[in-house]
Design a protein around this motif. Sequence first.
Motif: not given
Lengths: 122, 855
Positions: B184-198
């Motif tokens: 959860w922390h990792r997801l919340r702490g990530s930038s939208p770009r990073r989430i999109a990449e994932a």
Amino acid sequence: LVYLVDDDASVRAGVGRLLRLAGYRVEAFGSAAEFLHRYRDGAGCLIADIRMPGIDGFDLQDRLRAAGRGLPIVFITGHGDIPMAVRAIQGGAVDFLTKPFDQETLLAAVERAVAMPRDLYS
Amino acid sequence: VTGPAEPAVLRALRVAAVALAVAAGYYVGVRIGLVLRLPPATPSILWPPNAFLAAVLLLSPPRRWAIYLLAALPVHLAAVLPVGWPAPMVVLLFVTNCGEALLAAGLIRTFSDAPTRFDTVRRVSVFFAAAVAAPFLTSFPDAAAVSWLGGETFSEVWRTRFMSNVVAELLLIPPLVIGAREGWHRLRGSSPRRIAEAALVGLAMVAIGLWVFAAPAGTQARIGGSRVTLILPVLLLATVRFGTAGASFSLLGTGLISLWAGTQGRGPFSGMPADDGVVTMQLVLVTLGAPLLLLAGALGERRATREQLEERLGFEELISRLAGAFVHLPGQALRETVEEWLQRLGEWLGADRVSVLTLSATRSELSTAYCWAPGGGPASGVLSRRDLPSVFDLLRREEVIRFPARHGSDASAAAGEEWARYRQVRSILALPLVAGGRVLGAVCFSVEAAARHWPEDLERRLELVAAVLGSALARQEAEDGRKESEAIKTAILASLPSWVAVLDRDGRVTTVNESWNRIVNENEKSAKLTAEIGVDYVELCSSAPVAEPAALAAGIAAVLAGERTSFAMEYPHPSREDDRWFGMTVVPLRRAEGGAVVACTDITGRKRAELEALRSRDEMAHLTRVSTLGVMTVSLAHEVNQPLTGILTNAQAAQRLLAAAKPDDAELDQILRQIVSDVKRASEVIRHLRELLRKGGGEPGPVDLNQVVDDVVSLLHSDAVIRGVSLSVDLASGPLEVMGDRVQLQQVVLNLVANALETFAEGAGGERSVMIRTATEAGDTARVSIEDTGPGLSAATVDRVFEPFFTTKPKGLGMGLSIARSLVVSHGGILEAGRHSSGGASFQFTVPLAGGERS
């Protein structure tokens, strides 16, 4: 013969000269000790200062009397007061003269002293 | 490490919630496991419950393990019994499942330095070993149970179970643990770009996975198993971009897709006999998973190293900026700067509070000088030595206090623990602030919530911070001291009645005080030797209306040039109304750029008092002379009467000579000589007397001390004779010439010798002598000493003889010696009383010789 004991040279010179001119033979001494050393019993009188370094006039008087070497004494002193004069006369002095003194006073005292019968002091 | 205190009810609720989650997870795992199998064989292709349990055990403390394992039992029974296996076998399967989870978790916990992380090669290797060893060992009892109670072939069961469990552990444990720990922390702490990449990588993985593993059975025959390799790039991409998390989640995805496809009879392995297809699929997953996870571990290691390096570099930069910030810091900006940097350090270190404590002058208190806390906690506080003596002792020995300890426990950790308990924090680090060999205080970092460790390299870098802060504190201290002394100096200068000016090295007026300014403004500057700022003072003085302007200007110039350490002058300022006196002192300024301070004061009052004192002393001196001579009247009369007797007797003898018929001229001549000498002698005594009786001092001039002694001796000679005291003289060869007042010096000697003579009681025995000596001393001083063999002075008397009105004589005034001393002092000498070795008294005085250095 007059013996003169005074620690002051001026006094010795003046008094000695005056007495010699008045016909006395004078022997002068600068201190009592010197006089006691040189004095041989004989006729005459002693003129002595009272305040002298070492043996003073009264001491000298006492010593002579104690030794039985009687000699009529005329005291002369630079400053005289009544107690001193009284002591001198009681000690048997012929006279007690306060410096400076007149020649008549001195010669009269010496004359009286010389005329004193010797045995009075023996 | 225990967590912060938590109410028992909450804790119990939390445990219950986790237990419920375990049960739910286990149930789901069993369902998946039962689905993913090729009936009628008992072992499934992938058996997730064991891996799930192992993940739970890794994430929870061992004392909870029993609870969580038991939570799974009912679910196990509920989920597995309906399959139709004999009940004892179901129970035994639960036991072996638990055993496998325990074994895997235990091994990882034992051999890994961070059991819940898979980001170094070592941690991944340990995980692999455990993930293989646990299924390997527990599959024996499992297979035995199944073959005994279920009637299946032992080797077949063992092999299938072993493989399915290894695959499950490899695929499930990392994503479960990572997800639970930081998901959860990792997801919340990530930038939208990073989430999109994932998301993109995930989509690609699913698309390619489906294409590779779920192709219709027919296509497989044509392309064979080679298409499997096409999944590799996307897995590598996930690993490289997202580390262990990327690798483990993509592996899980790939595994699930391929296994699902396998059960649907599709994919590359569908053409093979069922058993071979499963084994091949499992082997593919294992061979894909192992290197990928290892690669992720290596990458993680590299990233950790890089991060560490970056952190270190960042910290070095922070410190160098810190040092830079303090180098040219103006004094008034110190507070803001220190506080700003405490904040930066605190945020960097994740500390809850950073404070600079200063040690009090008595070294018994530490008070908070600067403090930073994220919430802006209490800013001030004083720590007394009584509360934490060990902390003070360690800081004063310049030792670091840290808690928890790095290795084992020591004095530092004991003090730190005490301190931490006192402050209610979980860890603390305090570094002494030392400057110039002196401990000024400490910089203290504390963390409330967690037991932060203080690695050695961090501490060493913080020592640099302490050095910078220490010198800043020292500077501030010096600055404060300077400001204070500046303020004091200004106040003192302003309050002085004297007019004061500071000259630069060229003699120009640079700073003046208020009095000086007032005089400049009152237009009295020429008379009182003041001038405006900027005026050349030496030049001004060289034409000043004083007695010796040249000497004045030369004196100031000499001080400015460093040739003299001070210059002082007193000068009268006559005016119509009254005469006034002023005093000027000039002292050099002890600073690199040189200069001097000029101070002028109105000393009229003092001067008048001095003159008054001098006059009254002269009067007193005259009185004592008269009274001394009065006492000596008798002996003085004697002294005059002796020559008078000589004169009188000689004169009368001359009269007798002249009366004779023939006067002896030589004799007459001698008589006259003697009369002249006696008259001279008498007049000399009178002259001395008159001299002594004269009032007031004459002009000072050269005086021969030997002559003075002779004169006095001639006056007192008779007195000595009368008292029966021998008066002797030992004079220095040659004249002892001093500058002074003859009468005053005669009075001193007369007084001392008369006193000596008077000490002898009338008629007392013993040696009665007085010795007068004159001598030169050190080439520039004349010394006259008078020693007697009388009763001497008692120790108490020696100290008091010079006090006015102190006397041992019944009729004494008690002024003689006091006046004698002031006369000697006014001649620049010293008069002392002492005790002679013979027991008598000894008086001696010194006067500087004429021609020597006189002040």
